[in-house]
Enzyme design. Structure first.
Site, PDB file in Angstrom:
ATOM      1  N   GLY A   1       0.841  -1.198   0.000  1.00  0.00           N
ATOM      2  CA  GLY A   1       0.000   0.000   0.000  1.00  0.00           C
ATOM      3  C   GLY A   1       0.871   1.241   0.000  1.00  0.00           C
TER       4      GLY A   1
ATOM      5  CG  HIS B   1      -1.152   1.400   7.263  1.00  0.00           C
ATOM      6  ND1 HIS B   1      -0.239   1.038   8.227  1.00  0.00           N
ATOM      7  CD2 HIS B   1      -0.468   2.176   6.388  1.00  0.00           C
ATOM      8  CE1 HIS B   1       0.937   1.586   7.946  1.00  0.00           C
ATOM      9  NE2 HIS B   1       0.827   2.280   6.826  1.00  0.00           N
ATOM     10  CD  GLU B   2      -1.341   2.445   2.634  1.00  0.00           C
ATOM     11  OE1 GLU B   2      -0.923   3.615   2.492  1.00  0.00           O
ATOM     12  OE2 GLU B   2      -0.611   1.499   2.980  1.00  0.00           O
TER      13      GLU B   2
ATOM     14  CG  HIS C   1      -0.150   6.952   5.247  1.00  0.00           C
ATOM     15  ND1 HIS C   1       0.981   7.441   5.868  1.00  0.00           N
ATOM     16  CD2 HIS C   1       0.055   5.623   5.095  1.00  0.00           C
ATOM     17  CE1 HIS C   1       1.825   6.444   6.087  1.00  0.00           C
ATOM     18  NE2 HIS C   1       1.292   5.319   5.634  1.00  0.00           N
TER      19      HIS C   1
ATOM     20  CD  GLN D   1       3.202   5.898   2.675  1.00  0.00           C
ATOM     21  OE1 GLN D   1       2.240   5.348   2.159  1.00  0.00           O
ATOM     22  NE2 GLN D   1       4.191   5.223   3.249  1.00  0.00           N
TER      23      GLN D   1
ATOM     24  CB  CYS E   1       4.664   2.368   7.439  1.00  0.00           C
ATOM     25  SG  CYS E   1       4.217   3.839   6.514  1.00  0.00           S
ATOM     26  CG  LEU E   2       6.411   1.014   1.477  1.00  0.00           C
ATOM     27  CD1 LEU E   2       5.930   1.319   0.061  1.00  0.00           C
ATOM     28  CD2 LEU E   2       7.503  -0.054   1.450  1.00  0.00           C
TER      29      LEU E   2
HETATM   30 NI    NI Z   1       2.170   3.429   5.691  1.00  0.00          NI
END
Ligand code: NI
Length: 195
Positions: free
Chosen positions: A45, A144-145, A148, A50, A102-103
């Site tokens: 995701g 989660h996304e 963000h 991000q 998370c990236l």
């Molecule tokens: Ni994330």
């Protein structure tokens, strides 16, 4: 085009986001770049903040988790999925503990408690309105996304005890003492090339 990912500590991850007004060529290019970036980073995701964009938009591809999703009761919609202007309109009463990463916070994984099922309303990449009632891994990644887009990171949910244990590592990440298999941008706007 692969876009660099902003890491923990950068303001881009905490900024306010704006709804996408219409389907433009620029939107389609951003969607393509976000999917390419997610794949390059081996993520499941990725949300627009991000990659330094303030639009309310995220992409998901659960293909790498095919074994896990195949074990679930519900069939997975075709992947990748694009969620434009998503809204979580309903949360189920039961919660579940699952490990998240998370990236933007490389190599950190922690257990987070969230509703097991949610109903999400959004536009797909053709700007068609969609509504899905989902559970399992998809519901987890959507939540989660979606966070963000509100400047919320999964580490925000941790107990003060877990946060204290992580504090030093998070500070190191923010300061650029980090490597990943994909390019990063640190708190001080410095680029860290892919390892
Ligand atoms: Ni994330």
């Amino acid at each position: 085009m692969v876009l660099p990912i902003y890491v923990y500590g950068h303001d881009a991850l905490r900024q306010e986001t704006e709804p996408v007004e219409k389907n433009t060529e620029g939107l389609q290019t951003l969607v393509d770049n976000m999917i390419e970036t997610m794949h390059e980073a081996a993520g499941i995701g990725l949300a627009a903040p991000q990659v330094g964009h303030s639009e309310r938009l995220f992409v998901i591809d659960l293909t790498p988790m095919a074994d896990e999703t195949a074990a679930e009761d519900e069939p997975l919609p075709p992947q990748p999925m694009v969620f434009i202007n998503p809204e979580i309109v309903e949360e189920g009463a039961s919660t579940v503990d699952l490990e998240e990463g998370c990236l933007s916070i490389p190599e950190v994984r922690e257990v987070v408690t969230r509703p097991e099922r949610v109903r999400v309303r959004y536009r797909d990449r053709n700007f068609e309105e969609q509504e899905l009632e989902i559970g399992g891994i998809l519901a987890r990644v959507v939540q989660h996304e979606h966070d963000h887009l509100n400047g919320v990171l999964f580490t925000d949910y941790l107990s003060s005890f877990r946060k204290r244990l992580l504090r030093r590592r998070l500070r190191q990440i923010a300061e650029g003492d980090i490597e990943a298999d994909y390019p990063l941008i640190t708190q001080g706007d410095e680029t860290v090339p892919a390892r």
